[in-house]
Design a protein around this motif. Structure first.
Motif, PDB file in Angstrom:
ATOM      1  N   PRO A  92      23.415  43.235 -26.133  1.00 34.19           N
ATOM      2  CA  PRO A  92      22.524  44.024 -25.275  1.00 34.19           C
ATOM      3  C   PRO A  92      22.517  43.497 -23.847  1.00 34.19           C
ATOM      4  O   PRO A  92      22.928  42.350 -23.591  1.00 34.19           O
ATOM      5  N   PRO A  93      22.055  44.311 -22.904  1.00 36.09           N
ATOM      6  CA  PRO A  93      21.923  43.823 -21.531  1.00 36.09           C
ATOM      7  C   PRO A  93      20.969  42.629 -21.483  1.00 36.09           C
ATOM      8  O   PRO A  93      20.027  42.534 -22.266  1.00 36.09           O
ATOM      9  N   SER A  94      21.218  41.710 -20.574  1.00 36.79           N
ATOM     10  CA  SER A  94      20.350  40.546 -20.430  1.00 36.79           C
ATOM     11  C   SER A  94      18.996  40.949 -19.874  1.00 36.79           C
ATOM     12  O   SER A  94      18.897  41.816 -18.999  1.00 36.79           O
ATOM     13  N   LEU A  95      17.940  40.321 -20.399  1.00 37.20           N
ATOM     14  CA  LEU A  95      16.588  40.578 -19.909  1.00 37.20           C
ATOM     15  C   LEU A  95      16.150  39.519 -18.900  1.00 37.20           C
ATOM     16  O   LEU A  95      15.006  39.532 -18.450  1.00 37.20           O
ATOM     17  N   ASP A  96      17.063  38.632 -18.539  1.00 33.59           N
ATOM     18  CA  ASP A  96      16.709  37.512 -17.662  1.00 33.59           C
ATOM     19  C   ASP A  96      16.194  37.959 -16.303  1.00 33.59           C
ATOM     20  O   ASP A  96      15.378  37.271 -15.687  1.00 33.59           O
ATOM     21  N   GLY A  97      16.667  39.116 -15.820  1.00 35.78           N
ATOM     22  CA  GLY A  97      16.273  39.562 -14.489  1.00 35.78           C
ATOM     23  C   GLY A  97      14.960  40.319 -14.451  1.00 35.78           C
ATOM     24  O   GLY A  97      14.529  40.764 -13.374  1.00 35.78           O
ATOM     25  N   LEU A  98      14.304  40.453 -15.599  1.00 32.33           N
ATOM     26  CA  LEU A  98      13.051  41.202 -15.644  1.00 32.33           C
ATOM     27  C   LEU A  98      11.857  40.309 -15.320  1.00 32.33           C
ATOM     28  O   LEU A  98      11.838  39.136 -15.671  1.00 32.33           O
ATOM     29  N   THR A  99      10.864  40.893 -14.668  1.00 32.81           N
ATOM     30  CA  THR A  99       9.619  40.172 -14.431  1.00 32.81           C
ATOM     31  C   THR A  99       8.787  40.158 -15.712  1.00 32.81           C
ATOM     32  O   THR A  99       9.064  40.896 -16.666  1.00 32.81           O
ATOM     33  N   GLU A 100       7.753  39.327 -15.727  1.00 33.68           N
ATOM     34  CA  GLU A 100       6.887  39.262 -16.902  1.00 33.68           C
ATOM     35  C   GLU A 100       6.252  40.621 -17.184  1.00 33.68           C
ATOM     36  O   GLU A 100       6.153  41.048 -18.337  1.00 33.68           O
ATOM     37  N   ARG A 101       5.830  41.321 -16.134  1.00 38.15           N
ATOM     38  CA  ARG A 101       5.220  42.631 -16.313  1.00 38.15           C
ATOM     39  C   ARG A 101       6.234  43.643 -16.846  1.00 38.15           C
ATOM     40  O   ARG A 101       5.897  44.465 -17.711  1.00 38.15           O
ATOM     41  N   GLU A 102       7.466  43.572 -16.390  1.00 35.69           N
ATOM     42  CA  GLU A 102       8.491  44.494 -16.872  1.00 35.69           C
ATOM     43  C   GLU A 102       8.803  44.264 -18.344  1.00 35.69           C
ATOM     44  O   GLU A 102       9.050  45.206 -19.096  1.00 35.69           O
ATOM     45  N   VAL A 103       8.774  43.005 -18.762  1.00 32.45           N
ATOM     46  CA  VAL A 103       8.970  42.700 -20.185  1.00 32.45           C
ATOM     47  C   VAL A 103       7.824  43.282 -21.007  1.00 32.45           C
ATOM     48  O   VAL A 103       8.031  43.835 -22.093  1.00 32.45           O
ATOM     49  N   GLN A 104       6.607  43.200 -20.482  1.00 32.61           N
ATOM     50  CA  GLN A 104       5.459  43.787 -21.170  1.00 32.61           C
ATOM     51  C   GLN A 104       5.638  45.297 -21.310  1.00 32.61           C
ATOM     52  O   GLN A 104       5.385  45.873 -22.373  1.00 32.61           O
ATOM     53  N   VAL A 105       6.064  45.933 -20.239  1.00 34.12           N
ATOM     54  CA  VAL A 105       6.251  47.381 -20.249  1.00 34.12           C
ATOM     55  C   VAL A 105       7.354  47.773 -21.224  1.00 34.12           C
ATOM     56  O   VAL A 105       7.212  48.730 -21.999  1.00 34.12           O
ATOM     57  N   LEU A 106       8.458  47.037 -21.218  1.00 36.58           N
ATOM     58  CA  LEU A 106       9.558  47.320 -22.139  1.00 36.58           C
ATOM     59  C   LEU A 106       9.094  47.221 -23.590  1.00 36.58           C
ATOM     60  O   LEU A 106       9.451  48.058 -24.433  1.00 36.58           O
ATOM     61  N   THR A 107       8.282  46.221 -23.894  1.00 39.54           N
ATOM     62  CA  THR A 107       7.754  46.057 -25.243  1.00 39.54           C
ATOM     63  C   THR A 107       6.921  47.267 -25.653  1.00 39.54           C
ATOM     64  O   THR A 107       7.042  47.781 -26.771  1.00 39.54           O
ATOM     65  N   LEU A 108       6.099  47.751 -24.744  1.00 38.61           N
ATOM     66  CA  LEU A 108       5.235  48.890 -25.059  1.00 38.61           C
ATOM     67  C   LEU A 108       6.035  50.185 -25.177  1.00 38.61           C
ATOM     68  O   LEU A 108       5.728  51.041 -26.010  1.00 38.61           O
ATOM     69  N   VAL A 109       7.049  50.343 -24.340  1.00 38.12           N
ATOM     70  CA  VAL A 109       7.935  51.509 -24.458  1.00 38.12           C
ATOM     71  C   VAL A 109       8.587  51.523 -25.835  1.00 38.12           C
ATOM     72  O   VAL A 109       8.662  52.560 -26.504  1.00 38.12           O
TER      73      VAL A 109
END
Length: 224
Positions: free
Chosen positions: A150-167
């Motif tokens: 999968p694409p790396s999630l390293d470049g995501l902010t903490e908030r973006e990781v939260q949003v991705l989880t909820l999506v």
């Protein structure tokens, strides 16, 4: 007007969908295809906004046709909404991996079908809770060795990781906003940034990334 191409190997079904779609003031049928190969060719010629695609068709099935259409089209110019009479896990997963933006059964009420076309045309993914569950179950069954990197999630902010989880748990922008105490517009902005950073086309692909990256467990809690 939203331009729609209908692809189904059953003439009566194909014609019926065409009549239903034409009954809506904001939708226009630009072509009817009897198989996947014809759907690919008509998409090249008519440039629809949405292709309503059956899965089981002769010559070329809907999964192969979807992949071909999206490979040839510029990103965001055409979206595919899959239709089938079979609510089977492998079709759900295959359709989304091919790039489809939504998945509906053929017995979906007419009003919901028209709404689904509009949702997909607007750039959102159409994934009911049952479809999301099938996707998760199919992913869990696949051997780890067959799963793509999968694409790396390293470049995501903490908030973006939260949003991705909820999506990935099936929440809408409004529900994400409520969870994170932000407006739906802000939630939508976060989702848009995720699409750009991860190089995927819509929420359906975000869900796949979230599971393939191991961001969330295979059986997330129900949103509540």
């Amino acid at each position: 007007m939203i331009r729609v191409l209908v692809a189904d190997d059953q003439a009566l079904v194909r014609a019926g969908f065409g009549v239903l779609i034409e009954s809506a003031d904001d939708l226009d049928v630009v072509g009817l295809a009897a198989d996947g190969a014809e759907a690919v060719e008509l998409t090249r010629r008519t440039r629809p906004d949405v292709v309503l695609m059956d899965i089981r068709m002769p010559v070329m099935d809907g999964l192969r046709a979807t992949a071909r259409i999206l490979e040839e089209a510029d990103p965001g110019t055409v979206r595919v909404l899959m239709l089938t009479t079979f609510d089977l896990d492998e079709y759900v997963f295959g359709a989304l991996k091919a790039g489809a933006s939504g998945f509906l059964l053929k017995d979906t009420p007419p009003a919901d079908l028209l709404a689904g076309i509009r949702i997909v045309a607007a750039g959102d993914a159409l994934l009911s809770p049952s479809v999301t569950r099938h996707l998760i179950e199919e992913f869990v069954r696949r051997p780890a060795s067959t799963r793509p990197v999968p694409p790396s999630l390293d470049g995501l902010t903490e908030r973006e990781v939260q949003v991705l989880t909820l999506v990935a748990r099936g929440l809408s922008n409004s529900e994400i906003g409520q969870r994170l105490f932000v407006s739906p517009a802000t939630a939508k902005t976060h989702v848009g940034r995720l699409l750009m950073k991860l190089g995927v086309r819509d929420r359906a692909q975000l869900i796949i990334v979230a599971y393939e990256s191991g961001l969330i467990s295979a059986h997330p809690p129900e949103p509540g």
